[in-house]
Design a protein around this motif. Structure first.
Motif, PDB file in Angstrom:
ATOM      1  N   PRO A  70       0.829  -1.209   0.000  1.00  0.00           N
ATOM      2  CA  PRO A  70       0.000   0.000   0.000  1.00  0.00           C
ATOM      3  C   PRO A  70       0.862   1.257   0.000  1.00  0.00           C
ATOM      4  O   PRO A  70       1.954   1.292   0.574  1.00  0.00           O
ATOM      5  N   GLY A  71       0.365   2.303  -0.666  1.00  0.00           N
ATOM      6  CA  GLY A  71       1.144   3.518  -0.821  1.00  0.00           C
ATOM      7  C   GLY A  71       2.058   3.452  -2.023  1.00  0.00           C
ATOM      8  O   GLY A  71       2.927   4.298  -2.186  1.00  0.00           O
ATOM      9  N   ARG A 131      -1.145   9.073  -8.659  1.00  0.00           N
ATOM     10  CA  ARG A 131      -1.817   7.903  -9.209  1.00  0.00           C
ATOM     11  C   ARG A 131      -0.896   6.971  -9.995  1.00  0.00           C
ATOM     12  O   ARG A 131      -1.194   5.786 -10.129  1.00  0.00           O
ATOM     13  N   ARG A 132       0.222   7.475 -10.535  1.00  0.00           N
ATOM     14  CA  ARG A 132       0.988   6.687 -11.496  1.00  0.00           C
ATOM     15  C   ARG A 132       2.441   6.412 -11.092  1.00  0.00           C
ATOM     16  O   ARG A 132       3.086   5.559 -11.697  1.00  0.00           O
ATOM     17  N   ILE A 183       0.403  22.324 -12.852  1.00  0.00           N
ATOM     18  CA  ILE A 183       0.993  21.853 -11.602  1.00  0.00           C
ATOM     19  C   ILE A 183       0.037  20.904 -10.887  1.00  0.00           C
ATOM     20  O   ILE A 183       0.445  19.870 -10.342  1.00  0.00           O
ATOM     21  N   ILE A 184      -1.243  21.228 -10.909  1.00  0.00           N
ATOM     22  CA  ILE A 184      -2.244  20.348 -10.288  1.00  0.00           C
ATOM     23  C   ILE A 184      -2.288  18.998 -11.006  1.00  0.00           C
ATOM     24  O   ILE A 184      -2.383  17.942 -10.371  1.00  0.00           O
ATOM     25  N   VAL A 185      -2.178  18.997 -12.331  1.00  0.00           N
ATOM     26  CA  VAL A 185      -2.128  17.744 -13.095  1.00  0.00           C
ATOM     27  C   VAL A 185      -0.925  16.912 -12.668  1.00  0.00           C
ATOM     28  O   VAL A 185      -1.014  15.682 -12.501  1.00  0.00           O
ATOM     29  N   ALA A 186       0.221  17.561 -12.483  1.00  0.00           N
ATOM     30  CA  ALA A 186       1.431  16.841 -12.062  1.00  0.00           C
ATOM     31  C   ALA A 186       1.253  16.214 -10.684  1.00  0.00           C
ATOM     32  O   ALA A 186       1.688  15.084 -10.440  1.00  0.00           O
ATOM     33  N   ILE A 187       0.618  16.929  -9.789  1.00  0.00           N
ATOM     34  CA  ILE A 187       0.388  16.402  -8.437  1.00  0.00           C
ATOM     35  C   ILE A 187      -0.485  15.150  -8.503  1.00  0.00           C
ATOM     36  O   ILE A 187      -0.160  14.110  -7.911  1.00  0.00           O
ATOM     37  N   VAL A 188      -1.581  15.235  -9.235  1.00  0.00           N
ATOM     38  CA  VAL A 188      -2.510  14.101  -9.341  1.00  0.00           C
ATOM     39  C   VAL A 188      -1.851  12.939 -10.090  1.00  0.00           C
ATOM     40  O   VAL A 188      -1.982  11.767  -9.700  1.00  0.00           O
ATOM     41  N   GLY A 189      -1.118  13.248 -11.163  1.00  0.00           N
ATOM     42  CA  GLY A 189      -0.458  12.194 -11.933  1.00  0.00           C
ATOM     43  C   GLY A 189       0.579  11.446 -11.125  1.00  0.00           C
ATOM     44  O   GLY A 189       0.665  10.214 -11.193  1.00  0.00           O
ATOM     45  N   ALA A 190       1.376  12.164 -10.348  1.00  0.00           N
ATOM     46  CA  ALA A 190       2.373  11.502  -9.498  1.00  0.00           C
ATOM     47  C   ALA A 190       1.696  10.635  -8.444  1.00  0.00           C
ATOM     48  O   ALA A 190       2.164   9.525  -8.136  1.00  0.00           O
TER      49      ALA A 190
END
Length: 464
Positions: A22-23, A230-231, A221-228
């Protein structure tokens, strides 16, 4: 809940299993295990590399914003002298270089994925802060300088990103992977210098929309935060302990490579920062070109060609050795800077631009080649018979990862030194020729150091 990633490769050796906790923590990672790499490790590494590049790209964007904004400050009602202007240009590099030291240790402390999320989120502070500052011409210089310093968050990202990616890739592929990661980040400087002049002038009429220089990057920047989140993944074995760092600091290789990296990366980031100002001062008629209802600056071309050259410098270093490519880079950089000096009295913008682009290309290729030398030298130091193709033992890999971050930090100080030297040259002599001449002399010294390293390697029968 945990899961195991494995697969059949068609070879006798079975891949070591990867346990995902997890994580998004991965246990059992070994990039040098070819079976594991082919069974799924390569795909995991590539996915992390893609998001690392995107986050680092935005870091470089934020890092370079003030180099572009300062050119437009007079038209927006701000009145700063030459020294103040060059401080606004160089302060992000000073802070970014300093932040690279602690950022080197953030991946082992928090995990590559987790720290990418945090470091990307920190970019929201300088982007929004810039928008607030430039919206009011009465903003004091001290406040402007403080917000420019916060842009150094973007420069710090490079150290943690590169240290993280070096754990994901085998030694035989590090040059290309690190080159791509760095080039993707370096492109942020070019994209910012291309996009910002257009965005702040499009449809603005007689006024400038300077706050948009910062605000347009907030959604990305928000896209980068969410992408990191999740992926990306955290590697449990990615450790850089204090012992590894102290070992790296005691190694003469670290200090030699720091000098070389100041010459290559320091030149790239320093000249990228100051290029818009150089063009505006030397060739004001060519500082901005009409583009529909906006204006375009050609300053972005320097950072662009330098960024694109970086992965090819890494790939050439994979094939021929980093020292060989770095030697060629310093020769071309010295010749390019000399040509710029000779061109300035001719008042020919296109010759000036052409020779400066040669300097940028050489510095970009030198970035990739010089950075490739670091894991090679530390693998050789650990006793590996061929540091070019072998990463050495785990302690050696951890020491190399710490060295990568520290060398990148020292190198980034070139982004502070170059604008300050050129600003001093401008203030004391009225031109930039003297400052460029000092850089030619520095490249000659760094060339001699690189040749000595290459000769030492050949005497041992290895490529460095």
């Amino acid at each position: 809940m945990t899961s195991t990633v494995s697969g059949h490769t068609g070879t006798p050796a079975a891949p070591a299993p990867l346990v995902v906790r997890p994580g998004r923590w991965i246990d059992g990672w070994n990039a040098e295990d070819r079976a594991q790499w082919e069974a799924g490790g390569a795909a995991i590494a590539q996915r992390n590399l893609r998001w690392s590049i995107f986050a680092e790209f935005l870091g470089f964007v934020v890092w370079q914003l003030w180099s572009i904004v300062v050119v437009s400050l007079p038209a927006a009602g701000f009145h700063f002298d030459t020294a103040q202007t060059f401080w606004l240009i160089s302060m992000p590099s000073l802070v970014g270089a300093t932040l690279r030291f602690p950022y080197t240790f953030m991946v082992p402390r928090f995990g590559g994925r987790n720290w990418t999320i945090i470091s990307a989120a920190l970019l929201l502070i300088p982007t929004i802060g810039l928008a607030v500052c430039v919206s009011n011409p009465q903003t004091p210089f001290g406040v402007m300088l403080l917000v420019a310093a916060l842009a150094g968050f973007g420069g710090g990202n490079f150290a943690s990103s590169m240290a993280n990616i070096t754990f994901f890739y085998p030694q035989r592929k590090k040059g290309w992977a690190l080159g791509l990661n760095a080039a993707g980040g370096n492109l942020g400087a070019a994209v910012a210098q291309f996009a910002v002049p257009i965005v702040i002038t499009i449809g603005a009429g007689a006024s400038l929309q300077l706050p948009l220089a910062g605000l347009i990057w907030v959604p990305l920047i928000i896209v980068a935060i969410v992408g990191a989140w999740r992926r990306m993944d955290n590697l449990s074995h990615a450790k850089a302990d204090l012992k590894a760092s102290l070992t790296a600091l005691r190694a003469p290789e670290l200090w030699l490579m720091s000098l070389l990296y100041i010459g290559t990366f320091g030149s790239f980031i320093g000249f990228s920062s100051v290029f818009p100002k150089l063009i505006a001062d030397q060739f004001p008629a060519f500082s901005a070109f009409p583009l529909g209802g906006a204006t375009l600056s050609l300053a972005f071309l320097g950072a662009l060609v330098g960024s694109l050259a970086r992965p090819f410098g890494g790939r050439l270093a994979d094939r021929f050795g980093g020292s060989t490519v770095t030697i060629a880079a310093f020769v071309v950089m010295a010749l390019g800077a000399t040509a710029v000096i000779l061109t300035l009295p001719l008042d020919d913008f296109w010759l000036f631009l052409g020779f400066f682009l040669v300097l940028f290309i050489a510095s970009g290729a030198g970035n990739g080649a010089t950075y490739r030398m670091i894991p090679t030298l530390f693998a050789l130091r650990s006793g590996a018979p061929d540091g070019h193709n072998s990463a050495g033992d785990v302690p050696a890999q951890r020491t190399a990862a710490a060295a990568l971050g520290m060398v990148s930090a020292f190198g980034a100080y070139g982004g502070f030194v170059i604008p300050q030297v050129l600003g001093l040259s401008k203030s004391t002599t009225g031109g930039y020729e003297a400052g460029l001449g000092w850089f030619v002399a520095a490249y000659a010294v760094l060339l001699a150091i690189t040749v000595a390293i290459a000769v030492h390697g050949r005497r041992r029968g290895v490529r460095i």
